[in-house]
Scaffold this motif. Structure first.
Motif, short mmCIF file in Angstrom:
data_model
loop_
_atom_site.label_atom_id
_atom_site.label_comp_id
_atom_site.label_asym_id
_atom_site.label_seq_id
_atom_site.Cartn_x
_atom_site.Cartn_y
_atom_site.Cartn_z
N THR A 1 41.11 41.38 27.78
CA THR A 1 42.11 43.02 26.95
C THR A 1 41.54 44.22 28.07
O THR A 1 39.95 43.75 28.62
CB THR A 1 40.92 43.14 25.30
N PRO A 2 41.56 45.12 28.33
CA PRO A 2 41.36 46.32 28.41
C PRO A 2 40.35 46.66 28.58
O PRO A 2 38.90 46.90 29.55
CB PRO A 2 42.04 47.46 28.25
N ALA A 3 39.64 46.80 27.10
CA ALA A 3 37.76 46.69 26.47
C ALA A 3 36.72 46.16 27.09
O ALA A 3 36.08 46.29 27.32
CB ALA A 3 37.55 47.05 25.41
N ASP A 4 37.36 44.76 27.35
CA ASP A 4 36.17 43.84 27.89
C ASP A 4 35.84 44.02 29.16
O ASP A 4 34.98 43.66 30.45
CB ASP A 4 37.06 42.59 28.05
N LEU A 5 36.66 44.79 30.74
CA LEU A 5 36.57 44.65 31.72
C LEU A 5 35.47 45.29 32.02
O LEU A 5 34.68 45.12 33.17
CB LEU A 5 37.89 45.83 32.59
N SER A 6 34.61 46.18 31.49
CA SER A 6 33.32 46.39 31.42
C SER A 6 32.64 45.06 31.61
O SER A 6 31.13 45.52 31.72
CB SER A 6 33.07 47.14 30.37
N ARG A 7 32.30 43.77 31.30
CA ARG A 7 31.77 42.87 31.18
C ARG A 7 31.48 42.47 32.44
O ARG A 7 30.92 40.75 32.09
CB ARG A 7 31.69 42.03 30.08
N LEU A 8 32.59 42.32 33.03
CA LEU A 8 33.04 41.80 33.56
C LEU A 8 32.00 41.14 34.91
O LEU A 8 31.93 39.91 35.55
CB LEU A 8 33.64 42.62 35.48
N GLU A 9 30.38 41.97 35.12
CA GLU A 9 29.22 42.02 35.66
C GLU A 9 28.72 40.44 35.13
O GLU A 9 27.48 39.66 35.34
CB GLU A 9 28.48 43.08 35.37
N ALA A 10 29.42 40.15 34.09
CA ALA A 10 28.71 38.53 33.25
C ALA A 10 28.68 37.76 33.25
O ALA A 10 28.51 36.50 33.58
CB ALA A 10 28.97 38.99 31.69
N PHE A 11 30.26 37.76 34.14
CA PHE A 11 30.68 36.58 34.75
C PHE A 11 31.48 36.88 36.44
O PHE A 11 31.19 35.73 36.71
CB PHE A 11 32.33 36.58 34.04
N CYS A 12 30.88 37.60 36.84
CA CYS A 12 31.37 37.96 38.11
C CYS A 12 30.25 38.70 39.27
O CYS A 12 29.33 39.22 38.74
CB CYS A 12 32.00 39.22 38.64
N ALA A 13 30.14 37.51 40.33
CA ALA A 13 29.10 38.27 41.58
C ALA A 13 29.06 39.76 41.72
O ALA A 13 30.07 39.70 41.89
CB ALA A 13 28.44 37.45 42.62
N PRO A 14 28.40 40.64 41.69
CA PRO A 14 28.35 41.86 42.20
C PRO A 14 30.12 42.56 43.72
O PRO A 14 30.07 42.97 43.82
CB PRO A 14 26.55 42.62 43.24
N ILE B 1 31.70 40.02 44.08
CA ILE B 1 33.66 38.82 44.19
C ILE B 1 33.99 39.33 45.00
O ILE B 1 34.11 40.35 45.53
CB ILE B 1 33.71 39.45 42.94
N HIS B 2 35.07 38.65 45.70
CA HIS B 2 36.12 38.13 46.53
C HIS B 2 37.02 38.45 46.27
O HIS B 2 36.86 36.52 45.06
CB HIS B 2 36.04 37.95 47.58
N PHE B 3 38.05 39.24 45.71
CA PHE B 3 39.29 38.79 44.53
C PHE B 3 40.30 38.43 45.40
O PHE B 3 41.14 40.12 46.72
CB PHE B 3 39.47 39.34 44.03
N ARG B 4 41.89 38.25 45.44
CA ARG B 4 42.45 38.37 46.52
C ARG B 4 43.87 37.46 46.12
O ARG B 4 43.71 36.79 44.75
CB ARG B 4 42.62 37.69 47.58
N ASP B 5 44.95 38.33 45.92
CA ASP B 5 45.80 37.91 45.29
C ASP B 5 47.68 38.79 46.21
O ASP B 5 46.86 38.28 46.87
CB ASP B 5 46.63 38.25 43.85
N PRO B 6 48.78 38.15 46.22
CA PRO B 6 50.00 38.09 46.20
C PRO B 6 49.86 40.04 47.09
O PRO B 6 50.60 40.45 47.78
CB PRO B 6 50.61 38.23 46.65
N PHE B 7 49.47 40.81 45.89
CA PHE B 7 49.45 42.44 46.45
C PHE B 7 48.08 42.82 46.35
O PHE B 7 48.07 43.95 47.43
CB PHE B 7 50.11 43.06 44.90
N ASN B 8 47.14 41.82 46.61
CA ASN B 8 46.02 42.86 46.75
C ASN B 8 44.61 41.65 46.70
O ASN B 8 44.26 40.57 46.99
CB ASN B 8 44.83 43.02 45.08
N GLU B 9 43.74 42.65 47.87
CA GLU B 9 42.45 42.13 48.61
C GLU B 9 41.56 42.79 48.39
O GLU B 9 41.86 43.80 49.81
CB GLU B 9 43.05 40.94 50.06
N VAL B 10 40.22 42.27 47.53
CA VAL B 10 39.25 43.36 47.98
C VAL B 10 37.75 43.10 47.32
O VAL B 10 37.43 41.43 47.22
CB VAL B 10 39.75 44.25 46.14
N THR B 11 36.71 43.74 48.15
CA THR B 11 35.69 43.06 47.12
C THR B 11 35.01 43.90 46.58
O THR B 11 34.94 45.14 46.30
CB THR B 11 34.64 42.86 48.91
N GLY B 12 33.93 43.14 45.67
CA GLY B 12 32.56 43.95 44.61
C GLY B 12 33.87 44.08 42.98
O GLY B 12 34.82 44.11 43.15
#
Length: 141
Positions: A18-31, A33-44
């Motif tokens: 949920t939107p409220a869970d986004l504050s917990r991303l650090e518990a699952f993801c490296a600082p 993190i590389h994310f890519r989908d057809p519309f985005n490519e971001v790091t961090g």
């Protein structure tokens, strides 16, 4: 924790996010993190959080359902359905796959999504005809 256990933990997070869970991303993801989908490519992790926050802003009732996964080494391959309501109220379902890499601390180091962006383009009135024309030209039928 094993990579399989880390993958199951991340899958549960994504399926219930949920939107409220986004504050917990650090518990699952490296600082970094590389994310890519057809519309985005971001790091961090902050950039990844912005991508997910925008998803919650842009579509109604987004929902991920992982239908299968396989783990090999430090990588998990996910098969999933993403369902959401469009602004007109009808529901769109996209099938996709993700390649998720874990670091030595069992955090997501890379999340690479593969899905047909044409399904989204077909919902944009200006692009709908163009996408259909291209599909007809490339189809064997």
């Amino acid at each position: 924790m094993s990579v399989a256990a880390a993958a199951e933990r991340y899958i549960a997070f994504c399926e219930g996010m949920t939107p409220a869970d986004l504050s917990r991303l650090e518990a699952f993801c490296a600082p970094d993190i590389h994310f890519r989908d057809p519309f985005n490519e971001v790091t961090g992790v902050d950039a990844y959080r912005r991508v997910l926050a925008k998803m919650f802003e842009d579509v109604g009732q987004p929902s991920f359902q992982v239908t299968g996964y396989a783990v090999t080494g430090q990588v998990c391959y996910l098969r999933w359905h993403f369902t959401f309501k469009r602004s007109g109220g009808d529901t769109l379902r996209i099938l996709g796959m993700s390649e998720v890499h874990f670091d030595d601390g069992d955090r997501v180091a890379a999340h690479l999504d593969y899905w047909d962006a044409g399904r989204v383009y077909e919902t944009v009135p200006l692009l709908r005809s163009l996408v259909r024309l291209v599909k007809r030209r490339l189809s064997i039928d």
